[in-house]
Design an enzyme around this catalytic site. Structure first.
Site, PDB file in Angstrom:
ATOM      1  N   LYS A 204       0.822  -1.214   0.000  1.00  0.00           N
ATOM      2  CA  LYS A 204       0.000   0.000   0.000  1.00  0.00           C
ATOM      3  C   LYS A 204       0.859   1.269   0.000  1.00  0.00           C
ATOM      4  O   LYS A 204       2.055   1.243   0.276  1.00  0.00           O
ATOM      5  CB  LYS A 204      -0.960  -0.013   1.196  1.00  0.00           C
ATOM      6  CG  LYS A 204      -2.110  -0.993   0.988  1.00  0.00           C
ATOM      7  CD  LYS A 204      -3.190  -0.871   2.038  1.00  0.00           C
ATOM      8  CE  LYS A 204      -4.398  -1.742   1.675  1.00  0.00           C
ATOM      9  NZ  LYS A 204      -5.469  -1.681   2.690  1.00  0.00           N
ATOM     10  N   ARG A 238      -3.684 -10.156   4.926  1.00  0.00           N
ATOM     11  CA  ARG A 238      -4.251 -10.183   3.568  1.00  0.00           C
ATOM     12  C   ARG A 238      -3.174  -9.656   2.623  1.00  0.00           C
ATOM     13  O   ARG A 238      -2.779  -8.492   2.716  1.00  0.00           O
ATOM     14  CB  ARG A 238      -5.515  -9.326   3.502  1.00  0.00           C
ATOM     15  CG  ARG A 238      -6.220  -9.344   2.148  1.00  0.00           C
ATOM     16  CD  ARG A 238      -7.507  -8.516   2.184  1.00  0.00           C
ATOM     17  NE  ARG A 238      -8.212  -8.555   0.907  1.00  0.00           N
ATOM     18  CZ  ARG A 238      -8.003  -7.713  -0.098  1.00  0.00           C
ATOM     19  NH1 ARG A 238      -7.085  -6.757   0.025  1.00  0.00           N
ATOM     20  NH2 ARG A 238      -8.680  -7.825  -1.221  1.00  0.00           N
TER      21      ARG A 238
END
Length: 258
Positions: A204, A238
């Protein structure tokens, strides 16, 4: 939890899985590398992501769910959607877990559907929608407000008959880079909800913007933060890169055991 994005515009791997063969190859590798779950999504929830119709989302995810279920016996499949109609169809096609970025706030019907299906439910912290969340980052106290949010959402989900709940702090969702790091540092405070925590930091912008690079070069940074996620209370990671995440988990477990 290995990520399978059936989207053309996800921030890291959008558009990479253009054929059944590519999907099967990725899922096979993830399972071989140690993924416990596979998470299939057809709606890109990145900031400013393109809004698509329910019909298009269904056309993206249902064939992928069918393909994976048919090809891998015993695979545990999650569907990443905030729309009740998509989840209802995915449940009919055999998914095992529901992953909802909105915790039922964008489609309240989803809670009743999940409750009736008696499957685990992952609820994430987010404000607004993927299209508006960047402007909704003003908090008086981030962790206190997140705990209040989850307490209310968990109670609402329990009232709808949902028994197995997992919370996702929502790194990058209505949070600045600084807030993401504050959240990571204080994530253990969310354990007061007494449910498992899923952390999604894989590749991210909190990583690649801090390092002055891009998502494709953020694997090393991802692994570093995965260790912190585990130390600060995460039970599930995840991820895009299963092999490397499993190695982090193995090292974390070795620390815990010694």
């Amino acid at each position: 939890m290995g990520i399978v994005n059936a989207t053309p515009d996800s921030f890291y791997d959008g558009g990479k899985l253009k054929s059944d063969a590519a999907i099967l190859k990725q899922v096979d590798q993830m399972l071989r590398d140690g993924a416990a779950f596979i998470d299939v999504g057809g709606y890109s929830s990145r900031p400013d992501g393109t809004h698509i119709s329910v019909e298009e989302e269904l056309q993206r995810v249902i064939p992928v769910i069918d393909l994976i279920k048919k090809s891998f016996e015993g695979v545990v499949l999650s569907c990443d959607s905030f729309r009740e109609s998509v989840i209802a169809s995915a449940l009919q096609h055999g998914i095992d877990i529901v992953n909802d970025i909105s915790a039922g706030k964008l489609d309240s019907k989803i809670l009743e559907t999940v409750g009736k299906a008696s499957v685990p439910y992952i609820m994430m912290h987010m404000r607004g929608t993927p299209q508006t969340m960047k402007s909704l980052t003003n908090y008086d106290n981030l962790l206190i407000q997140m705990n209040s949010y989850f307490a209310e959402r968990i109670a609402t989900a329990r009232a709808a008959g949902i028994k197995d709940i997992i919370i996702d702090p929502g790194f990058g969702f209505a949070k600045t880079t600084a807030q993401n790091f504050q959240l990571l540092k204080q994530m253990e405070l969310l354990k007061s909800q007494d449910v498992p925590i899923l952390a999604g930091v894989s590749r991210k912008s909190m990583i690649y913007k801090t390092l002055g690079t891009n998502a494709s070069k953020a694997l090393n940074g991802t692994s570093a933060l995965h260790m912190l996620c585990l130390q600060n209370g995460a039970s599930i990671l995840r991820v895009h890169d299963v092999k490397e995440a499993v190695e982090v988990i193995q090292l974390f477990q070795a620390i815990q055991e010694n």
